[in-house]
Structures are given as C-alpha cells and as structure tokens.
Scaffold this motif. Structure first.
Motif, PDB file in Angstrom:
ATOM      1  N   GLU A  60       0.923  -1.318   0.023  1.00  0.00           N
ATOM      2  CA  GLU A  60      -0.162   0.015   0.089  1.00  0.00           C
ATOM      3  C   GLU A  60       0.723   1.157  -0.065  1.00  0.00           C
ATOM      4  O   GLU A  60       0.448   2.418  -0.706  1.00  0.00           O
ATOM      5  CB  GLU A  60      -0.896   0.325   1.059  1.00  0.00           C
ATOM      6  N   LEU A  61       2.039   1.214   0.821  1.00  0.00           N
ATOM      7  CA  LEU A  61       2.565   2.597   0.775  1.00  0.00           C
ATOM      8  C   LEU A  61       3.549   2.717  -0.670  1.00  0.00           C
ATOM      9  O   LEU A  61       3.904   3.638  -0.869  1.00  0.00           O
ATOM     10  CB  LEU A  61       3.850   2.231   1.933  1.00  0.00           C
ATOM     11  N   ARG A  62       3.976   1.452  -1.136  1.00  0.00           N
ATOM     12  CA  ARG A  62       4.425   1.765  -2.458  1.00  0.00           C
ATOM     13  C   ARG A  62       3.537   2.290  -3.614  1.00  0.00           C
ATOM     14  O   ARG A  62       3.840   3.037  -4.427  1.00  0.00           O
ATOM     15  CB  ARG A  62       5.269   0.286  -3.045  1.00  0.00           C
ATOM     16  N   LEU A  63       2.182   1.750  -3.432  1.00  0.00           N
ATOM     17  CA  LEU A  63       1.241   2.205  -4.469  1.00  0.00           C
ATOM     18  C   LEU A  63       1.007   3.805  -4.112  1.00  0.00           C
ATOM     19  O   LEU A  63       1.024   4.519  -4.989  1.00  0.00           O
ATOM     20  CB  LEU A  63      -0.214   1.412  -3.957  1.00  0.00           C
ATOM     21  N   THR A  64       1.201   4.241  -2.715  1.00  0.00           N
ATOM     22  CA  THR A  64       0.924   5.713  -2.619  1.00  0.00           C
ATOM     23  C   THR A  64       2.042   6.526  -2.994  1.00  0.00           C
ATOM     24  O   THR A  64       1.794   7.487  -3.676  1.00  0.00           O
ATOM     25  CB  THR A  64       0.926   6.009  -0.862  1.00  0.00           C
ATOM     26  N   ALA A  65       3.383   5.973  -3.042  1.00  0.00           N
ATOM     27  CA  ALA A  65       4.364   6.458  -3.666  1.00  0.00           C
ATOM     28  C   ALA A  65       4.399   6.750  -5.024  1.00  0.00           C
ATOM     29  O   ALA A  65       4.668   7.930  -5.735  1.00  0.00           O
ATOM     30  CB  ALA A  65       5.626   5.847  -3.196  1.00  0.00           C
ATOM     31  N   VAL A  66       3.871   5.497  -5.881  1.00  0.00           N
ATOM     32  CA  VAL A  66       3.708   5.780  -7.215  1.00  0.00           C
ATOM     33  C   VAL A  66       2.588   6.956  -7.633  1.00  0.00           C
ATOM     34  O   VAL A  66       2.708   7.536  -8.467  1.00  0.00           O
ATOM     35  CB  VAL A  66       3.223   4.307  -7.989  1.00  0.00           C
ATOM     36  N   HIS A  67       1.413   7.077  -6.785  1.00  0.00           N
ATOM     37  CA  HIS A  67       0.670   7.910  -6.973  1.00  0.00           C
ATOM     38  C   HIS A  67       1.202   9.314  -6.717  1.00  0.00           C
ATOM     39  O   HIS A  67       0.661  10.391  -7.574  1.00  0.00           O
ATOM     40  CB  HIS A  67      -0.494   7.706  -5.918  1.00  0.00           C
ATOM     41  N   GLY A  68       1.983   9.573  -5.608  1.00  0.00           N
ATOM     42  CA  GLY A  68       2.385  10.678  -5.387  1.00  0.00           C
ATOM     43  C   GLY A  68       3.644  11.474  -6.673  1.00  0.00           C
ATOM     44  O   GLY A  68       3.638  12.277  -6.879  1.00  0.00           O
ATOM     45  N   PHE A  69       4.275  10.181  -7.106  1.00  0.00           N
ATOM     46  CA  PHE A  69       5.346  10.838  -7.928  1.00  0.00           C
ATOM     47  C   PHE A  69       4.479  11.121  -9.339  1.00  0.00           C
ATOM     48  O   PHE A  69       4.822  11.975 -10.268  1.00  0.00           O
ATOM     49  CB  PHE A  69       6.279   9.668  -8.281  1.00  0.00           C
ATOM     50  N   LEU A  70       3.371  10.446  -9.798  1.00  0.00           N
ATOM     51  CA  LEU A  70       2.518  10.685 -10.890  1.00  0.00           C
ATOM     52  C   LEU A  70       1.951  12.006 -10.677  1.00  0.00           C
ATOM     53  O   LEU A  70       1.859  12.987 -11.594  1.00  0.00           O
ATOM     54  CB  LEU A  70       1.615   9.609 -11.080  1.00  0.00           C
ATOM     55  N   LEU A  71       1.421  12.539  -9.386  1.00  0.00           N
ATOM     56  CA  LEU A  71       0.795  13.639  -9.147  1.00  0.00           C
ATOM     57  C   LEU A  71       1.777  14.862  -9.356  1.00  0.00           C
ATOM     58  O   LEU A  71       1.739  15.657  -9.818  1.00  0.00           O
ATOM     59  CB  LEU A  71       0.237  13.828  -7.818  1.00  0.00           C
ATOM     60  N   LEU A  72       3.184  14.540  -8.966  1.00  0.00           N
ATOM     61  CA  LEU A  72       4.061  15.526  -9.051  1.00  0.00           C
ATOM     62  C   LEU A  72       4.610  15.738 -10.412  1.00  0.00           C
ATOM     63  O   LEU A  72       4.839  16.868 -10.957  1.00  0.00           O
ATOM     64  CB  LEU A  72       5.340  15.279  -8.368  1.00  0.00           C
ATOM     65  N   LEU A  73       4.308  14.765 -11.411  1.00  0.00           N
ATOM     66  CA  LEU A  73       4.748  14.874 -12.811  1.00  0.00           C
ATOM     67  C   LEU A  73       3.539  15.668 -13.353  1.00  0.00           C
ATOM     68  O   LEU A  73       3.948  16.417 -14.172  1.00  0.00           O
ATOM     69  CB  LEU A  73       4.947  13.366 -13.209  1.00  0.00           C
ATOM     70  N   ARG A 102      10.609   4.784 -13.463  1.00  0.00           N
ATOM     71  CA  ARG A 102      11.148   3.717 -14.276  1.00  0.00           C
ATOM     72  C   ARG A 102      11.306   2.645 -13.179  1.00  0.00           C
ATOM     73  O   ARG A 102      11.456   1.377 -13.477  1.00  0.00           O
ATOM     74  CB  ARG A 102      12.300   4.536 -14.882  1.00  0.00           C
ATOM     75  N   ARG A 103      11.809   2.939 -11.831  1.00  0.00           N
ATOM     76  CA  ARG A 103      12.084   1.827 -10.808  1.00  0.00           C
ATOM     77  C   ARG A 103      10.840   1.111 -10.462  1.00  0.00           C
ATOM     78  O   ARG A 103      10.936   0.051 -10.020  1.00  0.00           O
ATOM     79  CB  ARG A 103      12.566   2.556  -9.736  1.00  0.00           C
ATOM     80  N   SER A 104       9.514   1.960 -10.685  1.00  0.00           N
ATOM     81  CA  SER A 104       8.195   1.188 -10.369  1.00  0.00           C
ATOM     82  C   SER A 104       7.998   0.097 -11.381  1.00  0.00           C
ATOM     83  O   SER A 104       7.027  -0.528 -10.918  1.00  0.00           O
ATOM     84  CB  SER A 104       6.890   2.401 -10.595  1.00  0.00           C
ATOM     85  N   PHE A 105       8.702  -0.024 -12.459  1.00  0.00           N
ATOM     86  CA  PHE A 105       8.278  -1.120 -13.179  1.00  0.00           C
ATOM     87  C   PHE A 105       8.653  -2.488 -12.726  1.00  0.00           C
ATOM     88  O   PHE A 105       8.216  -3.499 -13.159  1.00  0.00           O
ATOM     89  CB  PHE A 105       8.796  -1.072 -14.531  1.00  0.00           C
ATOM     90  N   SER A 106       9.517  -2.375 -11.647  1.00  0.00           N
ATOM     91  CA  SER A 106       9.942  -3.804 -10.981  1.00  0.00           C
ATOM     92  C   SER A 106       8.735  -4.138  -9.714  1.00  0.00           C
ATOM     93  O   SER A 106       9.060  -5.044  -8.911  1.00  0.00           O
ATOM     94  CB  SER A 106      11.093  -3.733 -10.393  1.00  0.00           C
ATOM     95  N   GLN A 107       7.806  -3.278  -9.731  1.00  0.00           N
ATOM     96  CA  GLN A 107       6.826  -3.514  -8.393  1.00  0.00           C
ATOM     97  C   GLN A 107       5.726  -4.392  -8.776  1.00  0.00           C
ATOM     98  O   GLN A 107       5.697  -4.964 -10.101  1.00  0.00           O
ATOM     99  CB  GLN A 107       6.305  -2.272  -8.094  1.00  0.00           C
ATOM    100  N   GLN A 108       4.736  -4.748  -8.006  1.00  0.00           N
ATOM    101  CA  GLN A 108       3.902  -5.518  -8.337  1.00  0.00           C
ATOM    102  C   GLN A 108       2.738  -5.172  -9.222  1.00  0.00           C
ATOM    103  O   GLN A 108       2.742  -3.858  -9.808  1.00  0.00           O
ATOM    104  CB  GLN A 108       2.836  -5.787  -6.979  1.00  0.00           C
ATOM    105  N   ALA A 109       1.806  -6.333  -9.782  1.00  0.00           N
ATOM    106  CA  ALA A 109       1.146  -5.977 -10.939  1.00  0.00           C
ATOM    107  C   ALA A 109       0.122  -4.770 -10.734  1.00  0.00           C
ATOM    108  O   ALA A 109      -0.429  -4.128 -11.604  1.00  0.00           O
ATOM    109  CB  ALA A 109       0.241  -7.135 -11.343  1.00  0.00           C
ATOM    110  N   SER A 110      -0.318  -4.608  -9.404  1.00  0.00           N
ATOM    111  CA  SER A 110      -1.397  -3.666  -9.077  1.00  0.00           C
ATOM    112  C   SER A 110      -0.813  -2.186  -9.176  1.00  0.00           C
ATOM    113  O   SER A 110      -1.593  -1.263  -9.688  1.00  0.00           O
ATOM    114  CB  SER A 110      -2.101  -4.005  -7.731  1.00  0.00           C
ATOM    115  N   ILE A 111       0.369  -2.248  -8.915  1.00  0.00           N
ATOM    116  CA  ILE A 111       1.110  -0.856  -9.004  1.00  0.00           C
ATOM    117  C   ILE A 111       1.185  -0.645 -10.498  1.00  0.00           C
ATOM    118  O   ILE A 111       1.567   0.557 -10.713  1.00  0.00           O
ATOM    119  CB  ILE A 111       2.499  -1.002  -8.042  1.00  0.00           C
ATOM    120  N   ARG A 112       1.969  -1.550 -10.959  1.00  0.00           N
ATOM    121  CA  ARG A 112       2.227  -1.229 -12.461  1.00  0.00           C
ATOM    122  C   ARG A 112       0.769  -0.834 -13.071  1.00  0.00           C
ATOM    123  O   ARG A 112       1.044  -0.166 -14.333  1.00  0.00           O
ATOM    124  CB  ARG A 112       2.835  -2.425 -13.321  1.00  0.00           C
ATOM    125  N   SER A 113      -0.344  -1.344 -12.860  1.00  0.00           N
ATOM    126  CA  SER A 113      -1.568  -0.733 -13.620  1.00  0.00           C
ATOM    127  C   SER A 113      -1.920   0.447 -13.228  1.00  0.00           C
ATOM    128  O   SER A 113      -2.164   1.096 -14.471  1.00  0.00           O
ATOM    129  CB  SER A 113      -2.561  -1.828 -13.025  1.00  0.00           C
TER     130      SER A 113
END
Length: 855
Positions: A343-356, A381-392
């Motif tokens: 869940e925290l990794r998913l939050t991080a991906v959301h945050g980086f996308l929002l900053l972008l 780019r480092r998020s491509f190694s995360q779980q499928a739900s995060i990549r989606s």
C-alpha cells in the motif's frame, strides 16, 4: 401581558426586559419568554429584509447593525440565566426537538451560545445537526414528490427552508462585534457536520431540478445532491469561512484536520475535501501553518492509498510556493517506494505521478522543471519492478502525462516500449522474412512470463500475476490514439507501432493448438500446471481484447509503425487503413475479424474448462482475478460510428457477433461511469475531473449513435430479429416468430451458426439463461442506450443528456463555419433535444410494453 406588548417596547430596552422576565418567571413562563422573543426577532428581521428588498428606507429601530447588537445582548442575558438555572437550557432543547421553537437566526445564535456551556455542548450540537438533516431530507422528498411538497407547505411546524443560508449567515455574522464568543461553537458544529457518515449507495443519485443551472466549472449544484452528501458539504463551507474570518481558531481547525485524517474514520474523505478547499481558497493563510502541513505529509505513509492519493493531490499546489514542502514530499515518497508494504509503494507511485502532472504548466527554462521531470521519470522507471497492481496504476498515470505534456511524449513512449519489449517472443528486427508465410505460428508474446506459480504463506499453491500486460497494451493504444493529431509520429511511437503490429500479425496466424489451448489440454484449478494454463488463457483473452481495440483505433500507427521492412509488411497485412472502418463492404479491418474469431474460441475454451476441484485432499489452486475487461468508449464509438455513417453496411456472421460484443461493452462502460459518478457524489466530490467529463462526452456521443441505430435494429431479420431468441419484441412486448434466413436453419445444437462445438456452446448458454446471448439486436441496443441515459442523468447538468437526444443533422448543431456562425448555446441544445424527444423518441417509448393496471 408584557410578552403581548413586545412590539411596543423600545428595541434598546429588550435586553433589560429579557433579564427581568427570566428573573421573575417560573419554568413554564421562561419557555414562553423564549418563544415570544424568538418570534419577535424573526418578525423584525423579516421586516428589515422586506424593506431592503423593496429599496425602501429601513427604520432606525430595524437597522441591521443595531438589531444585531441588541440580539447579542439578549443572547448573553439568556446564557447567564441558563448558567444559573440549567433547567432553562433543558427546556430550550425540548422546545427545539418538539418543533415549538422555529430555528431562525435568533434561535440559532441562542443555541450556539448554549453550546458554550460544557454540559450542553454535545446535545445542542446534535440537536442542530438533527434539525438540519431533517430539513434537507424533507427538501429531497419534496423534490421527488409534488404531493409531499404541497403537504409540507401546509405544515405549521417544519424546519427552516434553507438551513445552508442560515448557518453560513451565522458564520458571517460572527465577524461583527460582540459575536466572537460563538466562534468555538461554530467550529464544533462544522466539525459535527463533517463527521456525518457518507450516504449509502442507494442514496447517491442526484435529485431532479426545475432548472438546468450548474456551476461554470462543471461541478454539481448543491441543491441536487442527496441530504447525506449536503451535510458534510455544508460543514466544509462553514469551516472554510470560519478559517478565513477568525485567526484565533485556525490552529484549532488544523489540529482537528490532522486528528480526523489520522484516525481514518468513515468521514475521512470529508476532511480531505476540506483540506483541498482550504488549499484552493486560502493558500496564503494555510501556508502560515507549514509545520502542520509537514506533519500531514508524514501522515501519508500511514494512510491507505484511497485516502493518501486525494490528500497528496490537495497539497500539491502548495509545493510550488514552498520548495521545502516539495523536498519533504519527494523524500517521503522515496522512502515509501522501497517500503515492504504494498500500500505504501502504491501511495508513492500515486505521489510521483501527481508531481509529474503538476509540472505540466511549469516554466521549463525558468525554474528547472525539465530536470525535475527527468528526476521524477527516473523514480517512475524503478516502479516497473513493482507488483502488478502498482504497474497498472503506473500505466494509467503515464498515459495522462503523455496526453497533458507533449514534451514528455518521447520519454513516456520509450518507457512503455522498453517494458513491452520484455514480453515479445522475438524482436521485430530479428524475425526472418520467411516466417511471415507460415500457416500457423507461435504466440508473439510470452504470456507465461506475466504469471508465476508459487506457494502462499499457508502452504497453498497459487498463481500470481507479475505483469498486467493488457493494461500495458491499452496504455500504448491510448498514447497512439492521443498522438493522432501530430504531424508525424516520433521514433519511439514508430517503435511501439512496430511491436504492436508484430503482435497483431502473430496472433492472426495463431490457433488454439499453437497457443497450447487445444481440447486435450486441461483447464482447471486441480493442479499447479493446469491452473497456470487456465490463468494464461485468461490473460490471453484480455490481451486479444486490447489488440482488437488497437486495430480499431490506431490502424494508421500500425501501418507506419514497423521499423524494418518485415515489420512494415506485417503491419500492412494486419491494418488495411482507416478508410476500411467506414467502407460499405467491410465493417472492420480483417485483422480485427481474425482476432475476434480467436477471442471467441478462447472464451469458449474457458467456458469448457473444468471448475475448481480438490486433488488428493488439497485445496484448489488460486489464480489471479483479472476482472471485467472490455472495449473502451473510444473503440465502441468508432465501431458504432462506422455502422451509422453508412446505411449500406450490413453486419452478418462474425461481424454480427462482434457488433453484439460492442453493444454489451457500451452498456458495461456506461454503467461503470454511472457507478463512478455515484461514488464521487457519496464522497462529496463536486468538481468533476477532466477524465470524467471526457467520458460523459463519449457516452453522449455513443447514446446518440445508439438512438440512430434503433430503426435498423428493429428491421433486423433472422436470429437477431426483434423477437430474438426470447420470443418477444422488446418494443411491443408481444410474442413474435423470428424471420428465418433464406438458407434455412438447422436444429439447435447442429452445425448451423458456426460449427458443432460452437453450436453446442450456444445451446448451453441458452439453457443457462444468459440474457445477453439470447437477446435480439434491438434488445441490446435498448439496454446500451438505457445505460447511457443512466450515466448522463447522474451528471450535474442536463446538457450531456441534451447532446445525446439532439438530432444528428441540425443547422444550429453544426460547428461554427468560417462565415461567423456561432456554436449553439446550452439553451439551444436543450430546445433541440426537447423537440427531438417529443417528435421521435416519445412515440417510440409509447410502444414499450407496460404493466396493465386494474380498472
């Protein structure tokens, strides 16, 4: 006698008279004094407002400022009396709950003053919230039923007509002199309204409205919201105004905000929405509490993604004004990216996308926005190694960045291309030319690399998804479709087009046997091997759906996407060109027909698969749930447009099955949009996102095409005639006999209609009661149109529904020409839609079967 002569008393003498009456009266007499004072102040206020509305001279005794000071003095005398005699406070609450005391400006100020006493704070605030809720519910019932509205107008003891104006008026009046002691009570009342539980799913529909007025920013007009949603919105408005008017309670408001968000209660979304409104309306005042904002950022790591993402989105505008907030946010997101909890990794991906996304409007040369964007893309780019739900989630965010920021398109395309190349069975440049001549070929994608068989912590065999490959292909399709307006595709986009063209060409030469899904292969969850095969088949089904969408939306990119001569030849074979979409001889490109045939075969094979069974006392192997996956709105619109634009297009055979597939996808997508809109209303999100507005426009366009297809669907012959396989016409409700084809038909389960096995599958579907498999073309068109209407009626305005109902060819609806003709206004659109509704659609609705009423 004194109460009857209140009108004759000088207004400046009312505080002293009130003190003497409360001092001399008994318990019953004191309640009579309170009711008489409430009625007297309401009459004076009504007279003052009436004189102001008529532009008449307001008498000196009714001057609003003077009246407010006198009212404040009277309230202070009553508060002092309650402190000395608490039975008076209990009597005031009984009058309020029994309806004997009308909740007006004086009564509200009296109750807020009563809430300053510790013993009466909670019951008083609860009583006010209860009254406001009952009034809003009554307004909802009146909006739904004219009979209830007429009955409520005759009621003598009813709540106030507009509690929102009453409460907001009290907040604004608190800024005047002498009313500062009510501010803590206003904060407590606003917090109680914000803590109201969210409405149930059945109570999230918008209420009807007599006018079509909607905010200019596309939000929802408050009077159309359900009562359970209006309560927290009213508390939000009160809290924002109190925060702006009174500096003494801002620290208290921030403390309440932090504690409510950290508690993660049912109403946490209401407090996140409050934070967003404070950022939008009072950013300067909010930045004075920078330590609290940094504390909120630290709380992000402890919140679920559903709460953390909107909170990050609300705080994003502040980081442009305070660089230290941006640095703190990036540091926290970097820590969360490598946290062990998903869940925290998913939050991080959301945050980086929002900053972008937040750097879309930044000056790239002035403040180093380009360097910051490249840094963010490095984290992504480092998020491509995360779980499928995060990549989606990541793929959807990259598509939004591709659409909103053209300078980043090459970088986004390179990221998607590098990820997609991982799962290609062979590189397009390495494929020898003679491989394209084979009758059958192996799968161009390594689907098993997207899945992994492992053992859970409980010791059970499970198959997990490593890569959401359908989401990746759909992201590539959306990027290619968004770049259609550019002069020439970039090198990265041509590379993507070549890879997807290779996939399409490869799957067009595949069969079930070459894909490892022949009849001899077991599809079940009894063993790890068979479960892996079953999961691979489910992944293949959704990959084929995504590739069909590519052939429909991006034929030009496929034909121009090959980087080599072999890739160009393969792309040319699979993508005949965009002109074939509207040709009268072909409804779809040949590649889409072949892919759809393979998709139907895979779906039939999945239906024949054995159910989950136990083997040797072990549990069934768990496989990933892929969820509903269908054609997008853009693809459905393209197919329906090709049918409606050319009357000579006749769908038959496999094309007929594909049209039915598209109609079912239209219905599913429209219902998804309606569900998302209802969820947004329940959460109190009034501002519709750009993506939701774009979906509404697509739904309106699809609904318009569906209405144009009704006459052709009604004239359909054969098995898709209006009688269908259900035996009744959906327009008339009468039993009809389907018109047989000229070639004749065989018994059910025979080879007529696509082979013995497929015929048996259809017979099995008919026995199982699959309504969509047995319904006629007309029934599917009506179901899809009804779903579009349901999605559009959940819109804040009737304008999207008017766009759907507006006739296709109208002079006013045309786009403005070079001669200077103006585009139609919303009033013109609604007028044209109303005329079309009365002329064309109501006669059609009269033919629908209705329930017979007893005489």
């Amino acid at each position: 006698k004194m109460l009857r002569r209140l009108a004759d008393v000088e207004i400046s003498q009312l505080p002293a008279l009130t003190y003497q009456l409360l001092l001399l009266g008994d318990a019953d007499g004191k309640t009579k004094v309170l009711r008489a004072l409430n009625a007297h102040f309401d009459e004076m206020l009504a007279a003052c407002q009436s004189a102001a509305a008529k532009d008449e001279l307001v008498p000196t005794r009714l001057d609003p400022d003077h009246l407010g000071h006198v009212q404040g003095a009277v309230v202070l005398h009553i508060q002092l009396a309650v402190k000395q005699d608490q039975a008076l406070g209990l009597g005031l609450l009984r009058l309020l709950k029994s309806g004997q005391l009308r909740l007006g400006p004086f009564a509200l100020s009296l109750l807020l003053s009563l809430a300053r006493i510790k013993r009466f704070e909670e019951p008083t605030v609860s009583a006010i919230v209860s009254l406001v809720r009952s009034d809003l519910q009554l307004a909802s019932h009146c909006a739904l039923s004219p009979w209830v509205a007429s009955f409520a107008a005759l009621a003598t003891a009813c709540p106030p007509a507009k509690p929102d104006a009453l409460l907001l008026g009290a907040v604004r009046a608190s800024a005047a002199g002498g009313w500062d002691h009510l501010v803590p009570s206003l904060v407590a009342l606003a917090a109680a309204l914000l803590d109201s539980p969210p409405p149930a799913a059945s109570a999230a529909a918008l209420l009807p409205s007599s006018d079509d007025s909607a905010p200019a920013d596309g939000g929802v007009p408050t009077h159309r919201l359900p009562a359970a949603t209006r309560l927290p919105l009213l508390g939000q408005q009160m809290m924002v105004e109190v925060f702006a008017l009174h500096a003494m309670v801002r620290a208290e408001v921030m403390d309440a905000l932090c504690s409510r968000i950290l508690s993660r209660g049912d109403a946490v979304h209401h407090w996140v929405a409050l934070l967003q409104e404070l950022v939008v309306q009072q950013p300067t005042l909010l930045l004075d509490h920078a330590p609290k904002l940094k504390q909120l950022l630290e709380y992000v790591l402890h919140l679920p993604p559903a709460v953390a993402s909107p909170m990050l989105r609300s705080l994003l505008p502040l980081q442009r004004q305070r660089p230290e907030l941006k640095d703190a946010l990036v540091l926290l997101l970097r820590k969360a990216m490598f946290h062990r909890e998903e869940e925290l990794r998913l939050t991080a991906v959301h945050g980086f996308l929002l900053l972008l996304h937040g750097t879309a409007d930044a000056d790239r040369a002035a403040d180093g926005a380009l360097q910051f964007q490249l840094e963010l893309l490095g984290f992504i780019r480092r998020s491509f190694s995360q779980q499928a739900s995060i990549r989606s989630v990541l793929y959807g965010g990259l598509v939004a960045a591709f659409e909103q920021q053209p300078p980043l398109r090459d970088l986004v395309a390179e990221l998607l291309a590098s990820q997609l190349r991982t799962y290609l069975a062979s590189d397009p440049a390495d494929a020898p030319p003679d491989e394209l001549d084979g009758a059958e070929a192996e799968a161009p994608l390594d689907l098993r690399a997207c899945l992994h068989a492992t053992t859970s912590a409980a010791g059970d065999d499970v198959v997990v998804m490593l890569e959401p490959l359908p989401d990746l292909i759909r992201a590539v399709t959306r990027c290619a479709h968004a770049s259609d307006g550019t002069a020439a595709p970039s090198g990265a986009m041509r590379t993507l087009g070549g890879m997807v063209g290779q996939m399409v060409a490869g799957f067009c030469r595949c069969s079930l046997r070459s894909l490892g899904l022949s009849d001899k292969v077991e599809l079940s969850q009894a063993s790890a091997h068979s479960a892996m095969t079953l999961a691979t088949a489910g992944m293949l089904e959704r990959v084929l759906e995504a590739l069909i969408e590519w052939t429909v939306l991006c034929p030009a990119h496929v034909s121009a996407g090959g980087a080599t001569q072999e890739g160009e030849e393969a792309a040319a074979v699979t993508s005949p060109g965009p002109s074939q979409l509207t040709a009268s001889s072909k409804l779809l490109p040949e590649s889409a027909r072949v892919l759809y045939k393979l998709l139907v075969d895979v779906q039939a094979r999945l239906k024949e698969g054995r159910p989950a069974t136990k083997a040797k006392g072990r549990k069934a192997v768990s496989i990933p749930k892929f969820g509903a996956y269908g054609l997008s709105l853009a693809a459905c619109e393209a197919v329906l447009g090709s049918i409606a634009s050319d009357q000579a297009v006749q769908s038959s055979g496999r094309a007929s099955h594909f049209v039915r597939h598209v109609l079912r996808a239209c219905e599913a997508q429209a219902r998804r949009i309606a569900a998302d809109a209802a969820a947004a209303i329940r959460a109190g999100q009034l501002q519709l996102s750009e993506a939701h507005l774009r979906d509404l426009r697509s739904v309106a366009s699809i609904g318009k095409l569906l209405l144009a297809l009704v006459p052709r669907a009604e004239a359909q012959t054969g098995k898709e005639a209006p009688s269908g396989r259900l035996g009744n016409n959906p327009l008339t409700g009468e039993k009809e006999v389907a018109t047989p084809k000229a070639s004749g038909s065989k018994a059910a389960g025979g080879k007529s209609g696509g082979g013995g096995k497929s015929g048996g599958g259809k017979a099995a579907a008919a026995k199982s009661g699959d309504r969509t498999a047995m319904a006629s073309r007309l029934q599917l068109v009506l179901d899809a149109a009804g779903a579009c209407v349901s999605a559009l009626t959940g819109s804040p305005s009737l304008l999207p529904l008017g766009m759907m109902l507006m006739p296709t060819a109208t002079p006013a609806a045309a786009s403005p020409a070079a001669g200077g003709s103006q585009a139609p206004t919303s009033v013109d659109v609604l007028a044209l839609a109303e005329g079309h509704l009365l002329r064309e659609l109501l006669p059609l609705a009269e033919r629908l079967p209705g329930e017979e009423t007893p005489p």
